[in-house]
Design a protein around this motif. Structure first.
Motif, short mmCIF file in Angstrom:
data_model
loop_
_atom_site.label_atom_id
_atom_site.label_comp_id
_atom_site.label_asym_id
_atom_site.label_seq_id
_atom_site.Cartn_x
_atom_site.Cartn_y
_atom_site.Cartn_z
N ARG A 128 58.75 45.76 46.95
CA ARG A 128 57.61 45.46 46.08
C ARG A 128 57.73 46.19 44.73
O ARG A 128 57.43 45.61 43.68
N ASP A 153 51.00 38.91 46.34
CA ASP A 153 51.78 39.64 47.32
C ASP A 153 51.14 39.56 48.70
O ASP A 153 49.94 39.80 48.86
N GLN A 162 47.21 41.77 54.33
CA GLN A 162 46.45 41.60 53.10
C GLN A 162 47.20 40.69 52.14
O GLN A 162 48.42 40.56 52.21
N VAL A 164 47.17 40.20 47.93
CA VAL A 164 46.68 40.79 46.68
C VAL A 164 47.19 39.95 45.51
O VAL A 164 48.39 39.79 45.33
N SER A 166 47.50 39.46 41.48
CA SER A 166 47.47 40.21 40.23
C SER A 166 47.93 39.31 39.09
O SER A 166 48.59 38.30 39.31
N GLN A 187 48.22 45.20 39.68
CA GLN A 187 49.28 44.92 40.63
C GLN A 187 49.09 45.73 41.90
O GLN A 187 48.54 46.82 41.89
N VAL A 188 49.58 45.18 43.00
CA VAL A 188 49.48 45.87 44.29
C VAL A 188 50.21 47.21 44.24
O VAL A 188 49.79 48.18 44.87
#
Length: 261
Positions: A128, A153, A162, A164, A166, A187-188
């Motif tokens: 990531r 993500d 999860q 997320v 962004s 961002q995550v």
């Protein structure tokens, strides 16, 4: 004084485009394979409304093993083949698309071109952070349908997960008397960096489906994929979203939206 509801309006060039939206899907495992099917269904459905749909590239350098069958939709005859190629070939035949399989990891050395939407379904925090590094270096100066706009993500453990959403850079929002518009979604890797590192593991590949199910439950990937794809679908159909992600606990069947910052 009444408080306005926070909302993010979708980048306008993604709503009424005559060219397909370029989507980079990173990871063809338990979640990525399910997200690919969701994107194909979404693209076909958008085209029925006069939208151009998607042009997807799927990045993964992994090979199908027998342990992948069950959690992931692979047949016995596909064992030993490239995950990306097997999935893209099947999708193209079924939906009549011309999407691309890239049998390489998505890294600083291999990533090329630009995409409007990046979707990551990877296993480690390191992957990531590597994706974030690539996205933060993209050229955002031109405004076309392939201008990088969003990063979605997906991540999960055995029973929880999860999604997320962004933004890549800041997306100009229209003036609104009804909503408090949000132009930038974190961002995550910025917002949950510490949690990502804490949850990171170096598990070796599973040798059997039974062993794999000890690490990730049978339906966590597909449930998470459907919820994340639903968020993207609502953004493209409604033109805005009031949430920027989802938290899922499949053990006790609880979900919670991730609100706007």
């Amino acid at each position: 004084m009444e408080t306005k509801i926070k909302a993010h309006f979708t980048a306008p060039e993604l709503l009424n485009t005559t060219n397909p939206i370029s989507v980079c899907l990173i990871g063809a495992g338990g979640t990525g394979s399910q997200v690919l099917t969701g994107l194909a269904r979404m693209s076909h459905s958008l085209q029925q409304f006069g939208h151009a749909g998607f042009q997807v590239s799927l990045w993964d350098d992994d090979i199908i093993t027998d342990a992948n069958r069950g959690r992931q939709l692979f047949a016995e005859c596909e064992v030993g083949l490239s995950k990306a190629t097997a999935l893209i070939t099947r999708t193209n035949r079924f939906f009549g698309t011309a999407w691309k399989a890239i049998e390489r990891p998505f890294t600083v050395d291999t990533a090329t071109g630009r995409n409007a939407i990046y979707i990551s379904c990877v296993d480690t925090a390191a992957a990531r952070f590597g994706i974030a590094e690539i996205l933060n270096d993209l050229d955002l100066s031109t405004h076309r349908v392939d201008t990088p706009r969003y990063w979605m993500d997906f991540g999960n453990s055995r029973d929880t997960g999860q999604v997320v959403l962004s933004t890549i850079g800041s997306i100009k929002q229209p003036a609104s008397e009804k909503f408090a518009t949000v132009c930038s979604l974190p961002q995550v890797t910025q917002e949950f960096a510490e949690l990502l590192v804490q949850g990171d593991t170096e598990d070796l590949p599973s040798c059997s489906l039974a062993e794999a199910l000890e690490k990730q439950d049978l339906f966590i990937n597909s449930t998470l994929a459907h919820m994340g794809c639903s968020l993207l679908w609502q953004m493209l159909r409604n033109g805005l979203t009031f949430q920027r992600g989802i938290f899922l606990n499949l053990m006790d069947f609880r979900t919670a939206p991730l609100p706007m910052p």
